[in-house]
Write a protein that holds these residues in place. Structure first.
Motif, PDB file in Angstrom:
ATOM      1  N   ARG A  59       0.848  -1.195   0.000  1.00  0.00           N
ATOM      2  CA  ARG A  59       0.000   0.000   0.000  1.00  0.00           C
ATOM      3  C   ARG A  59       0.882   1.243   0.000  1.00  0.00           C
ATOM      4  NH1 ARG A  59      -3.095  -3.241   3.674  1.00  0.00           N
ATOM      5  NH2 ARG A  59      -5.196  -3.671   2.902  1.00  0.00           N
ATOM      6  N   VAL A  60       0.417   2.267  -0.715  1.00  0.00           N
ATOM      7  CA  VAL A  60       1.193   3.505  -0.796  1.00  0.00           C
ATOM      8  C   VAL A  60       0.228   4.687  -0.915  1.00  0.00           C
ATOM      9  CG1 VAL A  60       1.434   3.285  -3.305  1.00  0.00           C
ATOM     10  CG2 VAL A  60       3.062   4.673  -2.030  1.00  0.00           C
ATOM     11  N   ARG A  61       0.606   5.800  -0.331  1.00  0.00           N
ATOM     12  CA  ARG A  61      -0.196   7.024  -0.411  1.00  0.00           C
ATOM     13  C   ARG A  61       0.229   7.780  -1.660  1.00  0.00           C
ATOM     14  NH1 ARG A  61      -5.026   7.866   1.920  1.00  0.00           N
ATOM     15  NH2 ARG A  61      -5.293   9.937   2.828  1.00  0.00           N
ATOM     16  N   GLY A 117      -0.894  10.314  -9.804  1.00  0.00           N
ATOM     17  CA  GLY A 117      -0.809   9.279  -8.777  1.00  0.00           C
ATOM     18  C   GLY A 117      -0.451   7.918  -9.338  1.00  0.00           C
ATOM     19  N   THR A 118      -0.839   7.646 -10.578  1.00  0.00           N
ATOM     20  CA  THR A 118      -0.449   6.385 -11.200  1.00  0.00           C
ATOM     21  C   THR A 118       1.062   6.334 -11.393  1.00  0.00           C
ATOM     22  OG1 THR A 118      -2.585   6.097 -12.294  1.00  0.00           O
ATOM     23  CG2 THR A 118      -0.707   4.943 -13.246  1.00  0.00           C
ATOM     24  N   GLY A 119       1.657   7.471 -11.786  1.00  0.00           N
ATOM     25  CA  GLY A 119       3.110   7.531 -11.884  1.00  0.00           C
ATOM     26  C   GLY A 119       3.770   7.284 -10.535  1.00  0.00           C
ATOM     27  N   GLU A 120       3.193   7.847  -9.472  1.00  0.00           N
ATOM     28  CA  GLU A 120       3.724   7.605  -8.130  1.00  0.00           C
ATOM     29  C   GLU A 120       3.612   6.124  -7.749  1.00  0.00           C
ATOM     30  OE1 GLU A 120       2.919  11.696  -5.699  1.00  0.00           O
ATOM     31  OE2 GLU A 120       1.140  10.531  -6.247  1.00  0.00           O
ATOM     32  N   LEU A 121       2.543   5.492  -8.168  1.00  0.00           N
ATOM     33  CA  LEU A 121       2.352   4.072  -7.882  1.00  0.00           C
ATOM     34  C   LEU A 121       3.394   3.230  -8.616  1.00  0.00           C
ATOM     35  CD1 LEU A 121       0.418   2.268  -6.264  1.00  0.00           C
ATOM     36  CD2 LEU A 121      -1.049   2.137  -8.279  1.00  0.00           C
TER      37      LEU A 121
END
Length: 401
Positions: A59-61, A117-121
């Motif tokens: 899990r990641v914010r 956020g997808t890039g961060e994921l």
């Protein structure tokens, strides 16, 4: 017997579908040997299927589609997957970060929703040690061509004044220069598979804005704005990286998830594959199929979309190639017998035959599935409404060799 069904969207996860079907079958034949491989086609539910197959949850914010933080999950397996080359394999689902479910209050943002956020994921998956990534796309709230995703990964998209453009697909009309040289260098060493059941190009009558924009709240004027903005985005990227950017804009999968497929093809070097094919590899479907004598598949709605790369069609094709019979369970059935037969599905069992009220059918999907799966437990709409009967018993085991 092998159960390889997708989720019943809004009612049951793929794991829950398998559990209820198993309970129904064993209510009549307690000793029945049943195995399950919950499946997905690259859209929402893909990470859940990977977790059910033994991947580890991370899990990641990250940044949600409108900028508010959200918690997203990806799945990781330390050993390599047969779907992609390399070491640890991650399954990343863009809807976990940039999906419709993350719109505050369910209010659409067709021009400004971002895939940042997808890039961060994806970065989190790289940080966790992934050297191969199955990138499932679908269920997005966005139409930004993956610009937000690429920005999070180190790309720069600037306006004529040299300032970063605002998030979303609409502001791409102001794009003057693109610089992908700052992309995370680990991406060049990572095998990335773009897994999708969508083969639309980026723009035009069959492109992302025209076909899927209205589902994300885009008005007719918004669709025109987004289509022009994405075409301009592709032209700027062509100047930045060369003619392959224009070729990718026309490639199958470029229009997936609001054009994030295009961003993955151009910026991540991703290879497009139909999502169900990738996921069957990743989930270990072939070994399970080799042990099976009969297959049950399904999803919430069996309709025309099912025949174009959805999970039940992929499962049925693989089972038919192995010489196995296939039946399907579903919430509602909108395909005639001849279409099902052509897809390799012998018979389908719809929950609406047991409970015609749609709201109750969705609320009580689990118990209804158990009734439908129990031999003698439910009518089949396929071929007309005959006497009540559930899925036939599995055939006897095939002789060895």
């Amino acid at each position: 017997m092998l159960i390889a069904a997708d989720k019943f969207k809004g009612s049951l996860t793929a794991v829950e579908v398998a559990e209820h079907v198993t309970a129904g079958l064993r209510s009549a034949v307690p000793e029945l040997e049943v195995s399950a491989v919950p499946v997905a086609d690259g859209g929402d539910g893909t990470v859940a299927a990977a977790l059910a197959a033994g991947f580890t949850r991370h899990r990641v914010r990250v940044t949600g589609p409108t900028g508010a933080p959200v918690t997203a999950t990806f799945a990781l397996r330390a050993e390599a997957s047969p779907a992609v080359a390399g070491g640890g394999t991650a399954v990343v689902e863009m809807a976990e970060a940039s999906g419709l479910q993350h719109l505050p209050g369910g209010v659409f943002a067709p021009l400004t929703a971002t895939t940042y956020g997808t890039g961060e994921l994806l970065l989190a998956a790289l940080d966790a040690g992934a050297t191969s990534i199955v990138f499932g796309v679908g269920g997005s709230a966005t139409t930004d061509g993956g610009a937000g995703m690429l920005t999070a990964l180190g790309a720069r998209f600037l306006d004529a004044e040299g300032a970063p453009i605002a998030p979303g697909g609409g502001p791409l009309r102001d794009l003057a220069t693109a610089d992908l040289s700052g992309l995370d260098p680990r991406l060049a060493k990572t095998a990335i598979v773009l897994a999708s059941d969508v083969d639309n190009p980026l723009t035009g009558p069959k492109g992302a804005p025209a076909v899927y924009g209205p589902q994300k709240g885009a008005s007719e004027a918004d669709v025109a704005t987004l289509d022009a903005a994405l075409a301009h985005y592709a032209a700027v990227l062509e100047r930045a990286v060369g003619p392959e950017a224009a070729e990718h804009a026309l490639a199958p999968g470029a229009g997936a998830a609001g054009g994030i497929g295009y961003g993955a093809l151009v910026g991540l070097g991703a290879a497009f594959r139909p999502g169900i094919d990738v996921m069957l590899d990743v989930l270990g479907f072939a070994p399970a199929l080799a042990r099976a004598t009969f297959v049950i598949t399904g999803e919430g709605s069996l309709d025309e979309q099912t025949l174009h790369g959805k999970a039940p069609a992929g499962v049925a094709a693989a089972a038919r190639a192995a010489g196995l019979d296939v039946v399907a369970v579903c919430g509602r059935l909108r395909l005639p017998q001849e279409a099902l037969t052509a897809a390799g599905i012998r018979r389908a069992y719809a929950l609406t035959d047991l409970e015609p009220d749609p709201a109750r059918c969705m609320a009580e999907a689990g118990p209804l599935l158990e009734r439908a799966a129990a031999p003698g437990g439910g009518p089949s709409r396929v071929g007309g409404r005959g006497p009540p009967r559930g899925p036939p018993p599995p055939p006897p085991p095939r002789p060895p060799g």
